[in-house]
Design an enzyme around this catalytic site. Sequence first.
Site, PDB file in Angstrom:
ATOM      1  N   CYS A   1       0.663  -1.263   0.092  1.00 20.89           N
ATOM      2  CA  CYS A   1      -0.160  -0.080   0.101  1.00 20.89           C
ATOM      3  C   CYS A   1       0.858   1.173  -0.158  1.00 20.89           C
ATOM      4  O   CYS A   1       1.793   1.368  -0.844  1.00 20.89           O
ATOM      5  CB  CYS A   1      -1.133   0.145   1.148  1.00 20.89           C
ATOM      6  SG  CYS A   1      -2.213   1.101   1.081  1.00 20.89           S
TER       7      CYS A   1
ATOM      8  N   HIS B   1      -3.913  -4.928   0.365  1.00 22.06           N
ATOM      9  CA  HIS B   1      -3.376  -5.481   1.516  1.00 22.06           C
ATOM     10  C   HIS B   1      -3.171  -7.082   1.620  1.00 22.06           C
ATOM     11  O   HIS B   1      -4.486  -7.657   1.778  1.00 22.06           O
ATOM     12  CB  HIS B   1      -4.162  -4.926   2.781  1.00 22.06           C
ATOM     13  CG  HIS B   1      -3.897  -3.552   3.176  1.00 22.06           C
ATOM     14  ND1 HIS B   1      -2.840  -2.959   3.750  1.00 22.06           N
ATOM     15  CD2 HIS B   1      -4.704  -2.375   2.446  1.00 22.06           C
ATOM     16  CE1 HIS B   1      -2.974  -1.694   3.828  1.00 22.06           C
ATOM     17  NE2 HIS B   1      -4.055  -1.312   3.016  1.00 22.06           N
TER      18      HIS B   1
ATOM     19  N   GLU C   1      -2.227  -9.088   3.844  1.00 20.34           N
ATOM     20  CA  GLU C   1      -2.497  -9.583   5.049  1.00 20.34           C
ATOM     21  C   GLU C   1      -3.982  -9.422   5.386  1.00 20.34           C
ATOM     22  O   GLU C   1      -4.269 -10.137   6.673  1.00 20.34           O
ATOM     23  CB  GLU C   1      -1.701  -8.701   6.025  1.00 20.34           C
ATOM     24  CG  GLU C   1      -2.067  -7.143   6.376  1.00 20.34           C
ATOM     25  CD  GLU C   1      -1.792  -6.098   5.452  1.00 20.34           C
ATOM     26  OE1 GLU C   1      -2.214  -4.948   5.667  1.00 20.34           O
ATOM     27  OE2 GLU C   1      -1.370  -6.623   4.465  1.00 20.34           O
TER      28      GLU C   1
END
Length: 206
Positions: free
Chosen positions: A79, A182, A184
Amino acid sequence: MYIAIVNYYTGNIKSVENAFKRIGADVKTTSSLLTIKNAGAIVLPGVGAFKDAYKNLKKLKLVDELKKNIGKKPFLGICLGMQLLFEYSLEDGKSRGINLLKGYVDKIPPGVKIPHIGWNQLKMLKGDSKLFSGVRKGEHFYFVHSYYVIPGDRDIITCTTDYSIQLTAGVEYGNIYGLQFHPEKSSNSGIKILKNFWNLVRGKNG
């Protein structure tokens, strides 16, 4: 062999750290120049304003250390961490970046909801990306951003996503990888990408 997750006080650090730990990666979250220098790889996460993030990196004396190390070892920018690799951003006026990749960061054009928040499909432009190895076509990934990268060299774009225009979703140059989304927070497909990066760090193919 460990991954240095750079802590420069931009938020989202812990979720990235936890995701890597879940896959068994050896990680150290750090602002230490020596820990970054001795790492096998570097991850630069980030959520927030470009200008403030760069100021934090400068204050911590991390800009020069990142320039020395990025490219010599596997690097993943997530990001804002990807955006900072470029020459400058137009967020809140023109702000300089780390300037390792040519191009700049601009605001998503009007006509759609900003910030762009939610799950989007990727359009893959590189079929041989090791970072995306084993990720099925049509998978969705989680985005949260108002600005996007416009690379000077379109050949480094790994993938895009459709949000009224084709936004750069990933870049790859040598062993430098960047993701606008993202991983994650992107369920199993995102975790697969993090596993692929950890395999790259360890010199494994899968």
